[in-house]
Design a protein around this motif. Structure first.
Motif, mmCIF file in Angstrom:
data_model
loop_
_atom_site.group_PDB
_atom_site.id
_atom_site.type_symbol
_atom_site.label_atom_id
_atom_site.label_comp_id
_atom_site.label_asym_id
_atom_site.label_seq_id
_atom_site.Cartn_x
_atom_site.Cartn_y
_atom_site.Cartn_z
ATOM 1 N N ASN A 32 0.845 -1.191 0.000
ATOM 2 C CA ASN A 32 0.000 0.000 0.000
ATOM 3 C C ASN A 32 0.882 1.243 0.000
ATOM 4 O O ASN A 32 1.712 1.417 0.897
ATOM 5 N N LEU A 33 0.688 2.095 -0.988
ATOM 6 C CA LEU A 33 1.472 3.332 -1.091
ATOM 7 C C LEU A 33 0.778 4.459 -0.341
ATOM 8 O O LEU A 33 -0.445 4.596 -0.397
ATOM 9 N N LEU A 34 1.551 5.263 0.349
ATOM 10 C CA LEU A 34 1.042 6.451 1.018
ATOM 11 C C LEU A 34 1.587 7.680 0.318
ATOM 12 O O LEU A 34 2.719 7.685 -0.173
ATOM 13 N N ASN A 35 0.793 8.731 0.283
ATOM 14 C CA ASN A 35 1.208 9.945 -0.409
ATOM 15 C C ASN A 35 2.215 10.728 0.418
ATOM 16 O O ASN A 35 2.051 10.928 1.619
ATOM 17 N N ASP A 36 3.290 11.172 -0.253
ATOM 18 C CA ASP A 36 4.266 12.057 0.371
ATOM 19 C C ASP A 36 3.840 13.490 0.051
ATOM 20 O O ASP A 36 4.051 13.987 -1.045
ATOM 21 N N TYR A 37 3.177 14.137 1.015
ATOM 22 C CA TYR A 37 2.598 15.459 0.761
ATOM 23 C C TYR A 37 3.647 16.534 0.508
ATOM 24 O O TYR A 37 3.337 17.594 -0.023
#
Length: 203
Positions: free
Chosen positions: A89-94
Motif C-alpha cells: 500500500n502506497l502512502l502519499n508524500d505530501y
C-alpha cells in the motif's frame, strides 16, 4: 520511483527458504486473494528481495496505490512449495505535492545543484504524468456528459410522444362522447316529434 522490499518482511517465507539454504527458487504470481496481476510490475532475486521493475514507475500520483501478489518459494526438492501473500500500500508524500521537497536543497555546491536539478526534473515528470491523468479524466467526463445529454434528449422525445399520444387519445374519446350525446339528443327530439304527431292524428 523504485520500490524495494527486503526478504525480512516476509519472515515465515524467509525462514522456510533459509532452512533450505536458499537453494530453491523464488517466483511472483497472481494474487490468490483477488486475482490481481500486479506481480508483473515487480521482480524477485534469489534471496527473496523484491524490487519494482525499471520500466514501471511506482508512484502514488500514478493512480494505483495498492499492489497484491503471491510470493512463492519452491523447495530445492522441486516438489514442496511455500506461498506467502504480499500486499503493498502506497502512502502519499505530501511534501512533493507542495514542492517542499525543494526547500532543503542547497545549490551553493555542485552536489546540491545536481540534487536540485534531479528534484526539479522529478517534479516536472510528476506534473506531466498528473496532466496526462487529468486529461484522460477530462475526456472521460466529456464523454459521460455527451452520453447523458443524448439520453436526456431521447427521454424528452419519448415523453413528448407519450404526451401527444395521450392528447390524441383524449381528443378521440371526447369526440366520441360528443357524437353519442348528439345522437341521443337527436333521437329524443325525433321521439318527441313523433309523439306529438301521433297525438294530433288522434285528436
Amino acid at each position: 520511483d523504485t520500490v524495494t522490499i527486503a526478504n525480512t518482511l516476509m519472515s515465515h517465507l524467509n525462514e522456510y527458504a533459509s532452512l533450505d539454504g536458499y537453494s530453491g527458487n523464488f517466483t511472483l504470481a497472481t494474487a490468490t486473494v483477488n486475482g490481481a496481476n500486479d506481480h508483473v510490475y515487480f521482480e524477485i532475486d534469489a534471496s527473496g528481495n523484491i524490487q519494482s521493475i525499471s520500466s514501471y514507475d511506482v508512484d502514488f500520483d500514478n493512480g494505483q496505490t495498492t499492489f497484491d501478489m503471491d510470493v512463492i518459494y519452491t523447495h530445492s526438492d522441486l516438489v514442496t512449495t511455500y506461498t506467502d501473500r504480499l500486499s503493498i500500500n502506497l502512502l502519499n508524500d505530501y511534501s512533493d505535492d507542495t514542492d517542499l521537497v525543494l526547500a532543503s536543497v542547497d545549490i551553493s555546491t555542485a552536489a546540491g545543484a545536481r540534487e536540485a536539478m534531479f528534484s526539479i526534473g522529478s517534479v516536472i515528470d510528476r506534473m506531466s504524468k498528473t496532466q496526462v491523468i487529468l486529461g484522460a479524466k477530462k475526456v472521460q467526463l466529456i464523454s459521460n456528459v455527451e452520453r447523458l445529454s443524448a439520453v436526456l434528449m431521447q427521454t424528452q422525445i419519448a415523453r413528448g410522444r407519450i404526451f401527444d399520444a395521450d392528447v390524441a387519445s383524449e381528443a378521440s374519446r371526447m369526440a366520441k362522447q360528443q357524437i353519442l350525446a348528439g345522437a341521443a339528443s337527436e333521437m329524443i327530439s325525433l321521439a318527441s316529434a313523433q309523439k306529438r304527431s301521433l297525438i294530433n292524428m288522434l285528436i
